[in-house]
Design an enzyme around this catalytic site. Structure first.
Site, PDB file in Angstrom:
ATOM      1  N   THR A 385     -46.492   2.473   1.027  1.00  0.00           N
ATOM      2  CA  THR A 385     -46.835   2.099  -0.478  1.00  0.00           C
ATOM      3  C   THR A 385     -47.508   2.842  -1.032  1.00  0.00           C
ATOM      4  OG1 THR A 385     -47.490   0.304   0.717  1.00  0.00           O
ATOM      5  CG2 THR A 385     -48.807   0.348  -0.531  1.00  0.00           C
ATOM      6  N   ASP A 427     -45.382  -8.540   7.304  1.00  0.00           N
ATOM      7  CA  ASP A 427     -46.685  -8.856   6.831  1.00  0.00           C
ATOM      8  C   ASP A 427     -47.617 -10.549   7.623  1.00  0.00           C
ATOM      9  OD1 ASP A 427     -47.618  -6.155   5.933  1.00  0.00           O
ATOM     10  OD2 ASP A 427     -47.130  -6.456   4.576  1.00  0.00           O
ATOM     11  N   SER A 456     -51.371  -9.147   2.463  1.00  0.00           N
ATOM     12  CA  SER A 456     -51.421  -7.457   1.988  1.00  0.00           C
ATOM     13  C   SER A 456     -52.992  -7.725   2.194  1.00  0.00           C
ATOM     14  CB  SER A 456     -51.333  -7.834   0.977  1.00  0.00           C
ATOM     15  OG  SER A 456     -51.641  -5.962   0.577  1.00  0.00           O
ATOM     16  N   GLY A 477     -51.426   2.695   3.197  1.00  0.00           N
ATOM     17  CA  GLY A 477     -52.059   2.710   4.278  1.00  0.00           C
ATOM     18  C   GLY A 477     -51.767   1.495   5.088  1.00  0.00           C
TER      19      GLY A 477
HETATM   20  N1  GLY Z   1     -47.709  -4.124   3.420  1.00  0.00           N
HETATM   21  C1  GLY Z   1     -48.680  -3.711   3.067  1.00  0.00           C
HETATM   22  C2  GLY Z   1     -49.584  -4.683   2.855  1.00  0.00           C
HETATM   23  O1  GLY Z   1     -49.936  -5.118   1.772  1.00  0.00           O
HETATM   24  O2  GLY Z   1     -50.179  -4.700   3.530  1.00  0.00           O
END
Ligand code: GLY
Length: 578
Positions: A385, A427, A456, A477
């Site tokens: 990310t 997720d 998320s 992360g």
């Molecule tokens: N894809 C990781 C998050 O959005 O937490």
């Protein structure tokens, strides 16, 4: 907290490094001067030098922080495309000069055909399907969120924001060591998909290497289409058509109607207070804003500054215990607010106090299940990310975290579009108790459902004092985003660390399940031993998240931008006034 008392701050900084650095990498301290920048005009911190340079050019061309952040994230989608891009999603938190906040939710959305059992085959769940290939992607939300931000606060023409991104895609950019290593590590999966082979492999069928030039001609055309025709080019035009045709031919679900029905949502930010500071966090479907507020409420019961002076082990232990309690709640309560009733009581100070009573400074307390805040009935809230931080002297602050989830997302570049699709469906909690790529488990609140947004951990955050922003930050992360952001806030407010120390010093993380305290390898051995004595089961991590921050000195008004020394990012601002 940094203030005019430089002596006090210097002593705190030396103390911090002594506590943490006994066994951590000395290069971090030496690199300090290269990893932050100062300006009295505006500041940008991103995970890639080309993206920061783009944003500074936009600021110098008369754009505000919102224009700059959008141009930076568009460039990141090209030069750092394994982390984020127009095939993914984002959360954008904006503070305007009048003190208003916009929380723009550009999270991906499950197809209208998605079901809770979509990853089951022959009665058992297939965890590969939510990570790679056609079923792994939700409708990308990034372009809609960028357009919403530009419409609300942008100053420059929309197409001007795309110039650098298009150029880098068309003319190519040089792949660095980090990019090449990530590409190498995912080459086997990427090779399965024709569109990905065309982009990421050379004529001999080998993944591009460090020093090679990566040209993304299809992506340049898609970006140019969006620049010229707006978000409809993506959601109602050629991009949606190409992606739904590919999905139909390859066993996917996303179709033109899914794209046409997508819209970024404006959410109400999570507002809380911590030792006199105002914390503005991102609401569900982010879990970050809620749990950062909850953890800070829990920690407020302890005098962390004094605790830390006595023992850094006790400090890490207390924060870890608070993280554990919050992540147990995350697994049970959190989900898309349009589907799950996220209890507002999670961020009540009374609930934080109740949780603090469960924490012993002496030893680990087992957390068997989630807690139950007093107010559960109404829904107040409405790695892989990257985080972009920008602020300007006009008063705009932007904290923007963007992702396609794990490196190279679903591994699918849709032919003819250059769009690398996310694997954000992972997720969701694809089955009760089955961990996702980050080891996170979930419940019904985050189960897969048609047109739902997966939970998320992205946590763009802005911290204010007396109504004026003093710092903004966010991280990459997965769940470690929450601990990275939380720790930086606590280190600045509780431990008087400099913003650089708050980001650079070794971090730790606990997410309740699995019941391990993750400690960065660079942390001191004595710290590890002390924590083991209290009953923590330690696991080492090479990196617990990647954070970017902008700090503004309340007295001088000077901006400092910091990028995480764990990566090769860049902080920069327009040239300072003489
Ligand atoms: N894809 C990781 C998050 O959005 O937490």
């Amino acid at each position: 907290m940094r203030d005019s008392n430089n002596v006090r701050q210097s002593i705190a900084s030396v103390f911090a490094w002594l506590c943490w650095l006994m066994c951590s990498s000395p290069s971090t301290a030496e690199d300090f001067k290269y990893r932050q920048a100062e300006s009295d005009k505006a500041m940008v911190a991103t995970g890639h030098a080309l993206a920061t340079d783009t944003a500074v050019r936009v600021l110098e061309a008369g754009g505000n922080a919102v224009d700059a952040a959008l141009s930076a994230v568009l460039t990141l989608g090209v030069v750092d495309g394994y982390n984020s891009g127009i095939g993914g999603g984002c959360f954008i938190l904006i503070r305007t000069p009048s003190g208003e906040f916009h929380a723009i939710d550009g999270r991906e959305m499950a197809s209208r055909h998605a079901t809770p059992k979509m990853y089951y085959q022959d009665g058992s769940v297939n965890t590969r399907l939510s990570k790679t290939g056609p079923l792994a992607s939700g409708v990308p939300g990034a372009v809609s969120a960028y357009a919403t931000a530009a419409q609300l606060c942008g100053q420059l023409p929309w197409n001007q924001l795309f110039q650098d991104a298009i150029r880098h895609a068309q003319e190519g950019f040089t792949i660095d060591e980090g990019y090449a290593l990530k590409l190498q590590s995912k080459a086997r999966q990427l090779k399965k998909y024709a569109g990905s082979r065309d982009v990421y492999f050379n004529a001999d069928g080998k993944p591009w290497r460090s020093g090679d030039r990566l040209v993304q001609a299809d992506l340049a055309r898609t970006l140019a289409g969006i620049a010229k025709e707006g978000a409809d080019f993506f959601y109602r035009g050629p991009t949606a058509t190409a992606i739904s045709a590919w999905m139909q031919a390859n066993g996917g679900m996303l179709d033109r109607e899914d794209f046409a029905s997508y819209a970024a949502r404006l959410r109400v930010p999570v507002l809380s207070r911590y030792r006199g500071y105002e914390i503005v966090g991102f609401p569900p479907p982010s879990s970050g804003g809620v749990h950062i507020a909850q953890i800070l409420n829990t920690l407020e019961a302890f005098d962390l500054g004094s605790v830390y002076q006595q023992s850094s082990v006790d400090y890490v232990h207390l924060v870890t215990e608070a993280l554990k309690l919050a992540f147990a709640d995350r697994a049970y309560w959190l989900g898309d607010p349009e589907f799950a009733e996220v209890p507002p009581g999670l961020v009540d100070t009374s609930y934080g106090k109740k949780l603090a009573e469960q924490i012993s400074i002496e030893k680990v307390s087992p957390v068997l299940s989630h807690g139950t805040p007093a107010v559960t009935s109404t829904d107040r809230f409405d790695r892989h990310t990257t985080h972009v931080a920008v602020a300007d002297s006009e008063g705009y602050w932007v904290a923007l975290t963007a992702t396609i989830n794990t490196w190279f997302g679903s591994k699918v570049v849709v032919p003819g579009t250059g769009v690398l699709l996310n694997n954000e469906m992972d997720d969701f909690s694809i089955s009760p108790g089955v961990p996702n790529a980050f080891g996170l488990v979930g419940s019904k609140a985050n189960q897969v459902e048609a047109k739902k947004r997966p939970l998320s951990s992205m946590s763009p955050t802005i911290v204010l004092q007396d109504g004026r922003p003093v710092f903004s930050l966010g991280a990459a992360g997965g769940p470690r985003i929450i601990s990275s952001v939380l720790l930086a806030i606590s280190r600045i407010i509780d431990l008087d660390m400099t913003p650089y120390d708050a980001i650079a010093l070794p971090r730790f993380h606990h997410q309740w399940s699995p019941d391990f305290l993750y400690l960065e390898k660079s942390a001191a051995a004595v710290l590890r031993q002390g924590l083991e004595t209290k009953g923590h089961q330690i696991r080492e991590l090479s990196s617990a998240g990647v954070a970017q921050m902008i700090f503004r000195d309340p007295l001088t008004g000077i901006f400092t931008g910091i990028y995480d020394p764990r990566i090769n990012g860049k902080a920069s601002g327009p040239v300072r006034s003489p």
